[in-house]
Design a protein around this motif. Structure first.
Motif, PDB file in Angstrom:
ATOM      1  N   GLY A   1      73.243  52.446 -39.882  1.00  0.00           N
ATOM      2  CA  GLY A   1      74.202  51.706 -40.722  1.00  0.00           C
ATOM      3  C   GLY A   1      75.382  52.721 -41.402  1.00  0.00           C
ATOM      4  O   GLY A   1      76.178  52.377 -42.244  1.00  0.00           O
TER       5      GLY A   1
ATOM      6  N   ASP B   1      76.074  52.263 -35.780  1.00  0.00           N
ATOM      7  CA  ASP B   1      75.890  50.888 -35.771  1.00  0.00           C
ATOM      8  C   ASP B   1      74.711  50.265 -34.971  1.00  0.00           C
ATOM      9  O   ASP B   1      74.856  49.953 -34.097  1.00  0.00           O
ATOM     10  CB  ASP B   1      77.380  50.190 -34.915  1.00  0.00           C
TER      11      ASP B   1
ATOM     12  N   GLN C   1      70.708  40.912 -40.595  1.00  0.00           N
ATOM     13  CA  GLN C   1      70.680  41.801 -41.639  1.00  0.00           C
ATOM     14  C   GLN C   1      69.503  41.690 -42.344  1.00  0.00           C
ATOM     15  O   GLN C   1      69.579  42.284 -43.476  1.00  0.00           O
ATOM     16  CB  GLN C   1      72.101  41.949 -42.537  1.00  0.00           C
TER      17      GLN C   1
ATOM     18  N   ASP D   1      74.073  53.581 -46.841  1.00  0.00           N
ATOM     19  CA  ASP D   1      74.767  52.420 -46.775  1.00  0.00           C
ATOM     20  C   ASP D   1      73.885  51.327 -47.389  1.00  0.00           C
ATOM     21  O   ASP D   1      74.241  50.149 -47.562  1.00  0.00           O
ATOM     22  CB  ASP D   1      75.304  51.837 -45.447  1.00  0.00           C
TER      23      ASP D   1
ATOM     24  N   SER E   1      79.412  49.096 -44.331  1.00  0.00           N
ATOM     25  CA  SER E   1      78.355  48.532 -43.580  1.00  0.00           C
ATOM     26  C   SER E   1      77.390  48.215 -44.976  1.00  0.00           C
ATOM     27  O   SER E   1      75.975  47.993 -44.621  1.00  0.00           O
ATOM     28  CB  SER E   1      77.638  49.148 -42.749  1.00  0.00           C
TER      29      SER E   1
END
Length: 216
Positions: free
Chosen positions: A17, A21, A47, A171, A192
């Motif tokens: 993150g 990705d 998430q 993040d 993110s």
């Protein structure tokens, strides 16, 4: 804490993150492992476990699995799916370019992750940054993962630097809490993440980290 030009000597990067990705692949790996073990957890948001290490995820997921399923088998299945599908990983904007720019000016860099060793290695391989790193730390390398300060304290010891000389880029709130408790200068990457609370600086672009190492 306000940044002081020339005060920092290293960067400790979170990976998932922050540099890559990876959350979509983590989620697919979780669903696949649970499905193979006879449980459908597709109702979970993608998430749901961002920034949470796998032992804590197991605590939340295990009641939905058969009683005979063991944590080690479950984690091994997740990691195997992740590693096998690492070609689908995409680096986040400016991630590799920023690491290369810092390498060029002699800044030491390490990765500090809440993921297992095989996942950390897969991420670093997908990014192609192994040669720019002094080392990486995974969840397997510490007794307690983030938000405990141990991962970042261990990183500072290996870097041979006081925590206040090291920039952590994160993040997730759990990562920010870990780095803050260890005494690092903490940068929160907003695209993110968010809701960091204790970050010293919040950024929208990873290349903003480079300015922290300007000497004037």
């Amino acid at each position: 804490m306000s940044p002081i030009a020339g005060a920092f000597r290293a960067v400790a990067w979170d990976i998932d993150g922050t540099l890559v990705d990876s959350e979509p692949l983590h989620h697919r790996a979780l669903l696949a492992a649970c499905r193979a073990l006879g449980s459908d957890v597709s109702d979970l948001p993608d998430q749901a476990f961002r920034g949470i290490h796998m032992h804590d995820v197991w605590t939340q997921i295990s009641p939905r699995l058969a009683a005979e399923v063991r944590e080690a088998e479950w984690i091994a299945r997740i990691n195997a799916h992740y590693v096998e599908n690492r070609d689908s990983l995409v680096s986040l904007p400016q991630a590799v370019a920023t690491i290369r720019a810092l390498e060029k000016i002699g800044i030491a860099q390490a990765c500090v992750s809440n993921s297992s060793r095989s996942v950390v290695d897969a991420n670093i391989d997908a990014l192609g940054i192994a040669d720019a790193l002094s080392f990486s730390l995974s969840l397997d390398d510490v007794a307690r993962g983030k938000p405990d300060p141990e991962p970042y304290l261990a990183a500072c010891r290996r870097l041979g630097l006081a925590p206040e000389r090291v920039v952590a880029v994160e993040d997730s709130r759990s990562g920010v809490l870990s780095a803050r408790a260890a005494g690092l200068f903490v940068v929160g990457y907003r695209p993110s993440g968010g809701g960091f609370g204790d970050a010293d600086l919040e950024i929208d672009r990873l290349d903003e980290v480079i300015a922290l190492f300007a000497t004037g």
